[in-house]
Design a protein around this motif. Structure first.
Motif, PDB file in Angstrom:
ATOM      1  N   MET A 156      -5.356 -16.035 -37.856  1.00  0.00           N
ATOM      2  CA  MET A 156      -4.922 -15.069 -38.878  1.00  0.00           C
ATOM      3  C   MET A 156      -3.408 -14.963 -38.825  1.00  0.00           C
ATOM      4  O   MET A 156      -2.863 -14.450 -37.874  1.00  0.00           O
ATOM      5  N   SER A 157      -2.733 -15.502 -39.819  1.00  0.00           N
ATOM      6  CA  SER A 157      -1.284 -15.559 -39.659  1.00  0.00           C
ATOM      7  C   SER A 157      -0.511 -15.157 -40.906  1.00  0.00           C
ATOM      8  O   SER A 157       0.703 -15.175 -40.888  1.00  0.00           O
ATOM      9  N   ARG A 158      -1.223 -14.787 -41.990  1.00  0.00           N
ATOM     10  CA  ARG A 158      -0.467 -14.447 -43.184  1.00  0.00           C
ATOM     11  C   ARG A 158       0.039 -13.009 -43.104  1.00  0.00           C
ATOM     12  O   ARG A 158      -0.534 -12.078 -43.648  1.00  0.00           O
ATOM     13  N   GLN A 159       1.082 -12.814 -42.323  1.00  0.00           N
ATOM     14  CA  GLN A 159       1.597 -11.452 -42.169  1.00  0.00           C
ATOM     15  C   GLN A 159       3.092 -11.504 -41.939  1.00  0.00           C
ATOM     16  O   GLN A 159       3.648 -12.513 -41.516  1.00  0.00           O
ATOM     17  N   HIS A 160       3.753 -10.411 -42.221  1.00  0.00           N
ATOM     18  CA  HIS A 160       5.171 -10.292 -41.944  1.00  0.00           C
ATOM     19  C   HIS A 160       5.370 -10.311 -40.439  1.00  0.00           C
ATOM     20  O   HIS A 160       4.533  -9.793 -39.704  1.00  0.00           O
ATOM     21  N   TRP A 161       6.473 -10.880 -39.954  1.00  0.00           N
ATOM     22  CA  TRP A 161       6.672 -10.971 -38.495  1.00  0.00           C
ATOM     23  C   TRP A 161       6.753  -9.595 -37.851  1.00  0.00           C
ATOM     24  O   TRP A 161       6.449  -9.391 -36.686  1.00  0.00           O
ATOM     25  N   LEU A 162       7.118  -8.604 -38.649  1.00  0.00           N
ATOM     26  CA  LEU A 162       7.320  -7.270 -38.097  1.00  0.00           C
ATOM     27  C   LEU A 162       5.998  -6.543 -37.860  1.00  0.00           C
ATOM     28  O   LEU A 162       5.898  -5.661 -37.006  1.00  0.00           O
ATOM     29  N   THR A 163       4.959  -6.919 -38.645  1.00  0.00           N
ATOM     30  CA  THR A 163       3.698  -6.156 -38.616  1.00  0.00           C
ATOM     31  C   THR A 163       3.149  -5.906 -37.208  1.00  0.00           C
ATOM     32  O   THR A 163       2.885  -4.758 -36.865  1.00  0.00           O
ATOM     33  N   PRO A 164       2.981  -6.972 -36.385  1.00  0.00           N
ATOM     34  CA  PRO A 164       2.410  -6.706 -35.052  1.00  0.00           C
ATOM     35  C   PRO A 164       3.253  -5.726 -34.242  1.00  0.00           C
ATOM     36  O   PRO A 164       2.721  -4.903 -33.513  1.00  0.00           O
ATOM     37  N   TRP A 165       4.566  -5.817 -34.416  1.00  0.00           N
ATOM     38  CA  TRP A 165       5.444  -4.951 -33.613  1.00  0.00           C
ATOM     39  C   TRP A 165       5.359  -3.500 -34.075  1.00  0.00           C
ATOM     40  O   TRP A 165       5.537  -2.594 -33.273  1.00  0.00           O
ATOM     41  N   LEU A 166       5.060  -3.295 -35.347  1.00  0.00           N
ATOM     42  CA  LEU A 166       4.857  -1.917 -35.814  1.00  0.00           C
ATOM     43  C   LEU A 166       3.587  -1.335 -35.186  1.00  0.00           C
ATOM     44  O   LEU A 166       3.548  -0.173 -34.801  1.00  0.00           O
ATOM     45  N   PHE A 167       2.554  -2.174 -35.085  1.00  0.00           N
ATOM     46  CA  PHE A 167       1.325  -1.731 -34.424  1.00  0.00           C
ATOM     47  C   PHE A 167       1.595  -1.369 -32.957  1.00  0.00           C
ATOM     48  O   PHE A 167       1.015  -0.443 -32.416  1.00  0.00           O
ATOM     49  N   LEU A 168       2.488  -2.171 -32.331  1.00  0.00           N
ATOM     50  CA  LEU A 168       2.725  -2.004 -30.894  1.00  0.00           C
ATOM     51  C   LEU A 168       3.772  -0.945 -30.581  1.00  0.00           C
ATOM     52  O   LEU A 168       3.881  -0.502 -29.438  1.00  0.00           O
ATOM     53  N   LEU A 169       4.562  -0.570 -31.593  1.00  0.00           N
ATOM     54  CA  LEU A 169       5.726   0.280 -31.335  1.00  0.00           C
ATOM     55  C   LEU A 169       5.430   1.530 -30.502  1.00  0.00           C
ATOM     56  O   LEU A 169       6.034   1.722 -29.444  1.00  0.00           O
ATOM     57  N   PRO A 170       4.484   2.388 -30.933  1.00  0.00           N
ATOM     58  CA  PRO A 170       4.299   3.631 -30.167  1.00  0.00           C
ATOM     59  C   PRO A 170       3.939   3.385 -28.698  1.00  0.00           C
ATOM     60  O   PRO A 170       4.519   4.002 -27.805  1.00  0.00           O
ATOM     61  N   SER A 171       3.035   2.441 -28.478  1.00  0.00           N
ATOM     62  CA  SER A 171       2.589   2.258 -27.094  1.00  0.00           C
ATOM     63  C   SER A 171       3.631   1.548 -26.249  1.00  0.00           C
ATOM     64  O   SER A 171       3.754   1.821 -25.057  1.00  0.00           O
ATOM     65  N   LEU A 172       4.409   0.654 -26.860  1.00  0.00           N
ATOM     66  CA  LEU A 172       5.482   0.022 -26.079  1.00  0.00           C
ATOM     67  C   LEU A 172       6.543   1.045 -25.700  1.00  0.00           C
ATOM     68  O   LEU A 172       7.040   1.046 -24.577  1.00  0.00           O
ATOM     69  N   VAL A 173       6.875   1.924 -26.643  1.00  0.00           N
ATOM     70  CA  VAL A 173       7.843   2.987 -26.324  1.00  0.00           C
ATOM     71  C   VAL A 173       7.314   3.819 -25.149  1.00  0.00           C
ATOM     72  O   VAL A 173       8.039   4.109 -24.187  1.00  0.00           O
ATOM     73  N   ALA A 174       6.016   4.175 -25.203  1.00  0.00           N
ATOM     74  CA  ALA A 174       5.444   5.012 -24.145  1.00  0.00           C
ATOM     75  C   ALA A 174       5.458   4.283 -22.800  1.00  0.00           C
ATOM     76  O   ALA A 174       5.875   4.836 -21.789  1.00  0.00           O
ATOM     77  N   VAL A 175       5.009   3.034 -22.810  1.00  0.00           N
ATOM     78  CA  VAL A 175       4.894   2.329 -21.530  1.00  0.00           C
ATOM     79  C   VAL A 175       6.270   1.995 -20.948  1.00  0.00           C
ATOM     80  O   VAL A 175       6.501   2.149 -19.748  1.00  0.00           O
ATOM     81  N   ILE A 176       7.192   1.574 -21.809  1.00  0.00           N
ATOM     82  CA  ILE A 176       8.527   1.241 -21.293  1.00  0.00           C
ATOM     83  C   ILE A 176       9.262   2.526 -20.901  1.00  0.00           C
ATOM     84  O   ILE A 176       9.828   2.635 -19.824  1.00  0.00           O
ATOM     85  N   GLY A 177       9.214   3.525 -21.780  1.00  0.00           N
ATOM     86  CA  GLY A 177       9.976   4.753 -21.536  1.00  0.00           C
ATOM     87  C   GLY A 177       9.437   5.589 -20.385  1.00  0.00           C
ATOM     88  O   GLY A 177      10.212   6.196 -19.646  1.00  0.00           O
ATOM     89  N   PHE A 178       8.119   5.630 -20.222  1.00  0.00           N
ATOM     90  CA  PHE A 178       7.549   6.550 -19.247  1.00  0.00           C
ATOM     91  C   PHE A 178       6.876   5.851 -18.074  1.00  0.00           C
ATOM     92  O   PHE A 178       6.198   6.483 -17.286  1.00  0.00           O
ATOM     93  N   SER A 179       7.059   4.521 -17.986  1.00  0.00           N
ATOM     94  CA  SER A 179       6.522   3.848 -16.805  1.00  0.00           C
ATOM     95  C   SER A 179       7.515   2.818 -16.263  1.00  0.00           C
ATOM     96  O   SER A 179       7.966   2.930 -15.133  1.00  0.00           O
ATOM     97  N   LEU A 180       7.894   1.846 -17.101  1.00  0.00           N
ATOM     98  CA  LEU A 180       8.746   0.779 -16.576  1.00  0.00           C
ATOM     99  C   LEU A 180      10.176   1.235 -16.339  1.00  0.00           C
ATOM    100  O   LEU A 180      10.758   0.965 -15.293  1.00  0.00           O
ATOM    101  N   PHE A 181      10.748   1.971 -17.315  1.00  0.00           N
ATOM    102  CA  PHE A 181      12.124   2.449 -17.104  1.00  0.00           C
ATOM    103  C   PHE A 181      12.230   3.376 -15.886  1.00  0.00           C
ATOM    104  O   PHE A 181      13.099   3.162 -15.030  1.00  0.00           O
TER     105      PHE A 181
END
Lengths: 292, 290
Positions: A1-26
């Protein structure tokens, strides 16, 4: 499944990446950096090399705390590997009413550690139920000081941890027992193996991976014990702080008025490394035993 | 269950009686374990219902209150604002449920179903964070909240557990387990990622979403160490630290503490009775991944 804007997956991931990086890895990276400084809550923070780690090696409070946490693992983890397994074997059969018992045995798991800690500090009080019953039976004349004696206190805390973990690991074992192949049991029965023999030669070997998993989970969480000792023995960690655990020490040093960030970060790094070591060591149990 | 063929094996009279004896023994053991696991809760309930005129320290102890009274539940609210602590806990828990369900299913869907550069790295970030114990970063986490000027607020209590990496991976596995054919058909029909996620994938994975919701509620409602560190103003306390504060101030009145603990445990007992199977499922899935 590849007919998507390159940004789409990152929008899906944005909230959880912010949480994991901001409140665990950083915070993790920051902990490692602070461990090499003399930072305090009120400022400061010069690079001091390995000073904090040198200080730690000569700090009796560290050795007390590390010893208590290690002792906790040594007692609690084996108990939580064995007792829930026995419990799972007890409730495995479909007897009338067995669902009620399984459900009831799980109840301590859903209760907060605070609720459990308060219930047990009342049960084990010098004027509480356990001493009351023992005195009424004539077993005791003077009550047992469960919560004020250094060794009885940490044993009581361990008892609470084990009590609260029983139902959780029982459910894990029950799932594993359900997937032990039936044919193995039937074959062993045809060969004349009794019930006990089948337990030893069929059930236990099939459960070994689950037992290792339970050992890993219970050892790692026992090493990080905080609440049980805090609630039964008070914020200072028992008489003269003798029952302080590693996590309690981090909390005492790093927060509140002391706010010694550098030193508490060094302690945190040690906690992280020891937890990781414990994780690796217990997960290797399987391999070593299988090899021998 | 594998152990129950003995009953199917035709046996002599003596074997039958033996089987019966074993079953009685089994039930006695079950009752003993029941007393050990549930008894302490009942004793606490009993203490919470004993009136001021009743001696709670009597030897031998009396298990049934002489005169049932709900008075302690009213009095504990006068001693500490236990109902506003409970409201704070509820706000935090509900927020945690919403953020975890939304955040984890979005991320889990992307990791399972969307193809993009960096997917492996993103998955590794979530897996790696599972190795960092909360206790090793709690002091640094407090500094993060302080620099966001959020310390001593309920928002700060919510944030660290708002979207747990474990839940992201649980949702990822749930989406991976779904058959892909329907979504591929939808793709050919021109449905975009958002439509495929909301209309096809999410409804099929709702069982796992419920597990995530139930466990987020439980962990948040039961959490102790983090609120203890980040909250300093008693008016912001959640129920768990409120109760440990109550123990510190009114150690002598076990009836009040008992009433407080019953208030804290009641919502979870309710949730557990309604959503039992999800608890058991969650233990299984969490154990395999954690």
């Amino acid at each position: 499944m590849s007919r998507q804007h390159w940004l789409t997956p990152w929008l899906f991931l944005l909230p959880s990446l912010v949480a994991v990086i901001g409140f665990s890895l950083f915070p993790f990276v920051n902990t490692v950096i602070l461990a090499f400084t003399n930072a305090r809550t009120i400022g400061g923070g010069r690079f001091t090399g390995l000073d904090n780690f040198g200080r730690l090696l000569h700090d009796p409070a560290f050795w007390t705390a590390a010893g208590n946490s290690a002792l906790y693992v040594v007692v609690v983890a084996p108990a939580l590997v064995v007792l829930p397994l026995l419990l799972a074997l007890l409730v495995r059969r479909k007897l009338p009413g067995i669902t009620f018992f399984r459900t009831a045995f799980f109840t301590p798991v859903i209760a907060s550690v605070v609720v459990v800690g308060l219930i047990w500090s009342w049960l084990l009080d010098t004027r509480g139920l356990v001493n009351g019953v023992l005195q009424a039976l004539g077993v005791l004349r003077t009550p047992i000081p469960f919560l004020t004696d250094q060794w009885l206190l940490i044993l009581s805390a361990m008892l609470v941890t084990v009590w609260r973990g029983l139902g959780y690991y029982m459910v894990i074992y029950l799932a594993a027992l359900g997937s032990v192949p039936r044919e193995l049991h039937e074959a062993a029965q045809v060969d004349g193996a009794g019930r006990f023999r089948r337990l030893l030669s069929v059930t236990l070997p099939a459960l070994r991976p689950t037992m290792v998993l339970v050992a890993v989970l219970s050892a790692v969480s026992a090493f990080r014990v905080f609440s049980e000792v805090y609630l039964l023995g008070g914020p200072a960690g028992g008489p003269g702080g003798a029952d302080t655990t590693l996590v309690m020490l981090i909390e005492q040093v790093g927060t509140g008025l002391r706010g010694d960030l550098g030193y508490s970060s060094a302690l945190s790094v040690v906690l992280f490394l020891l937890t990781l070591g414990l994780l690796v060591a217990t997960s290797r149990l399987d391999r070593n035993e299988a090899a021998s | 269950m594998s152990g129950c063929h003995e009953s199917a094996v035709p046996g002599t009279q003596r074997q039958e009686r033996h089987f019966h004896g074993a079953q009685v023994g089994r039930y006695l053991l079950l009752l003993l374990v029941l007393a050990i696991t549930v008894g302490p809760f009942l004793w606490q309930l009993s203490t919470s219902l004993k009136g001021l005129s009743e001696d709670i320290y009597s030897v031998p102890p009396s298990f049934v209150p002489h005169e049932l009274t709900p008075g302690n539940y009213a009095r504990v609210g006068e001693a500490v604002p236990v109902w506003s602590f409970a409201l704070n806990s509820l706000l935090v828990a509900v927020a945690n449920v919403v953020t975890n369900c939304v955040g984890a299913s979005l991320a889990g869907y992307a990791l399972a179903r969307l193809r993009f550069r960096g997917r492996g790295l993103a998955t590794a970030v979530f897996l790696g964070s599972l190795l960092v114990p909360f206790e090793a970063i709690m002091v640094a986490l407090f500094l993060v909240m302080r620099s966001l000027q959020l310390n001593n607020t309920l928002v700060a209590v919510v944030l660290p557990g708002a979207i747990s990496a474990l839940n992201v991976l649980l949702m990822r596995n749930a989406f991976l387990a779904l058959p892909g054919a329907v979504e591929e058909a939808a793709l050919i029909d021109g449905a975009n990622a958002w439509q495929r996620f909301t209309r096809i994938a999410l409804p099929s994975a709702r069982g796992t979403v419920v597990v995530v919701a139930v466990f987020s509620f439980m962990y948040s409602w039961d959490d102790f160490l983090w609120p203890l560190i980040v909250l300093s103003d008693p008016s912001r306390y959640t129920l768990t630290i409120g109760l440990s504060y109550l123990q510190g101030t009114f150690v002598n009145d076990q009836r009040l503490i008992a009433a407080g603990t019953m208030i804290a445990v009641a919502p979870l007992v309710l949730l557990f009775t309604v959503a039992q199977k999800h608890f058991f499922r969650g233990v299984g899935e969490g154990a395999v991944k954690g």
